[in-house]
Write a protein that holds these residues in place. Structure first.
Motif, PDB file in Angstrom:
ATOM      1  N   UNK A 130       1.036  -1.236   0.065  1.00  0.00           N
ATOM      2  CA  UNK A 130      -0.056   0.073   0.025  1.00  0.00           C
ATOM      3  C   UNK A 130       0.857   1.430  -0.005  1.00  0.00           C
ATOM      4  N   UNK A 131       0.565   2.259  -1.029  1.00  0.00           N
ATOM      5  CA  UNK A 131       1.432   3.280  -0.863  1.00  0.00           C
ATOM      6  C   UNK A 131       1.525   4.126   0.276  1.00  0.00           C
ATOM      7  N   UNK A 132       0.658   4.036   1.130  1.00  0.00           N
ATOM      8  CA  UNK A 132       0.641   4.819   2.689  1.00  0.00           C
ATOM      9  C   UNK A 132       1.395   3.992   3.644  1.00  0.00           C
ATOM     10  N   UNK A 133       1.834   2.691   3.179  1.00  0.00           N
ATOM     11  CA  UNK A 133       2.639   2.057   4.161  1.00  0.00           C
ATOM     12  C   UNK A 133       3.861   2.850   4.636  1.00  0.00           C
ATOM     13  N   UNK A 184       3.776   3.483  -6.054  1.00  0.00           N
ATOM     14  CA  UNK A 184       2.613   4.121  -7.045  1.00  0.00           C
ATOM     15  C   UNK A 184       3.230   3.905  -8.588  1.00  0.00           C
ATOM     16  N   UNK A 185       4.405   4.671  -8.706  1.00  0.00           N
ATOM     17  CA  UNK A 185       4.931   4.492  -9.851  1.00  0.00           C
ATOM     18  C   UNK A 185       5.913   3.456 -10.506  1.00  0.00           C
ATOM     19  N   UNK A 186       6.215   2.523  -9.532  1.00  0.00           N
ATOM     20  CA  UNK A 186       7.157   1.481  -9.851  1.00  0.00           C
ATOM     21  C   UNK A 186       6.699  -0.108  -9.368  1.00  0.00           C
ATOM     22  N   UNK A 187       5.795   0.080  -8.733  1.00  0.00           N
ATOM     23  CA  UNK A 187       5.265  -1.391  -8.158  1.00  0.00           C
ATOM     24  C   UNK A 187       3.784  -1.584  -8.518  1.00  0.00           C
ATOM     25  N   UNK A 188       3.032  -0.831  -8.116  1.00  0.00           N
ATOM     26  CA  UNK A 188       1.405  -1.035  -8.494  1.00  0.00           C
ATOM     27  C   UNK A 188       0.891  -0.298  -9.883  1.00  0.00           C
ATOM     28  N   UNK A 189       1.993   0.358 -10.498  1.00  0.00           N
ATOM     29  CA  UNK A 189       1.592   0.836 -11.896  1.00  0.00           C
ATOM     30  C   UNK A 189       0.270   1.771 -11.981  1.00  0.00           C
TER      31      UNK A 189
END
Length: 230
Positions: A130-133, A184-189
């Motif tokens: 999750x981005x917020x982690x 956001x940019x490199x993992x979950x696209x």
């Protein structure tokens, strides 16, 4: 009567503020309002009945703002929704000291990662994606630094406590923002630009947390001497 659909788990305490003019529905196509935390709405086809989307948090990057505007759908956000987490981080370091403060926050993160539903959306190892982690990681480092800077009572002024709080807050936002961008940019696209990143992850959220830095400093100035005598 307005119908509301929750895309993510929303606290029953919060939902209790809905008046009798609103009712919850499991059918999103019937909903006139949507409550959402982190679920992405970018690939969702909105029904003609949808009037508003409310984001439980400061950022609205998971909501297609242009599509909503074209359809006349109002979008709300809730800056300061994570304020309790920041307050608890500051007090953990200020009152327990650097090491114990960091350990207490790290234990909280560990319990959430092994599955206890203590994070905003439950728990589980998947939470690291999750981005917020990144903010949770920042909480650990921030508690340590804030605690180390305020461990000694001698010469501990309100100004020094407040400075420590601001530094701890900067660590939280620094770690959280960088982690958010990378995931956001490199993992979950689901790419996000630098300006939206700064706006949603910092600018909209930080004013309330700055106020909490002052509150935590006042509480620490009063409570810490009492704890030292116990």
């Amino acid at each position: 009567m307005r119908t509301i659909h929750c895309l993510n788990a929303i606290s029953k305490f919060g939902l209790g503020f809905l008046t009798e003019d609103y009712k919850l529905t499991d059918e999103i196509k019937e909903a006139q309002g949507i409550l959402v935390r982190s679920a992405s709405l970018h690939d969702m086809e909105f029904s003609d009945s949808l009037l508003a989307v409310a984001r439980a948090g400061a950022g609205v990057n998971n909501i297609p703002l242009e599509d909503c505007a074209k359809s006349g759908i109002v979008v709300f956000n809730t800056p300061g929704a994570n304020a309790n987490g920041v307050k608890e981080l500051l007090l953990a370091g200020l009152l327990l000291g650097g090491k114990l403060g960091a350990v207490s926050v790290a234990l909280y993160a560990f319990l959430g990662l092994i599955g206890l539903p203590i994070f905003a959306e439950g728990g589980g190892f998947w939470y690291i994606l999750k981005p917020s982690f990144g903010y949770i990681i920042g909480f650990i480092a921030g508690a340590y630094v804030t605690g180390k800077m305020t461990e000694k009572l001698d010469g501990l002024t309100f100004g020094k406590i407040l400075t420590a709080n601001f530094i701890g807050l900067a660590i939280v936002y620094g770690a959280g923002t960088v982690y958010y961008y990378v995931i956001r940019n490199f993992v979950i696209n689901t790419p996000i630009g630098l300006w939206p990143l700064f706006l949603y992850c910092f600018l909209l959220a930080v004013p309330g947390d700055i106020c909490l830095c002052f509150v935590a400093a006042v509480l620490t100035k009063r409570i810490k001497p009492v704890l030292a005598r116990m």
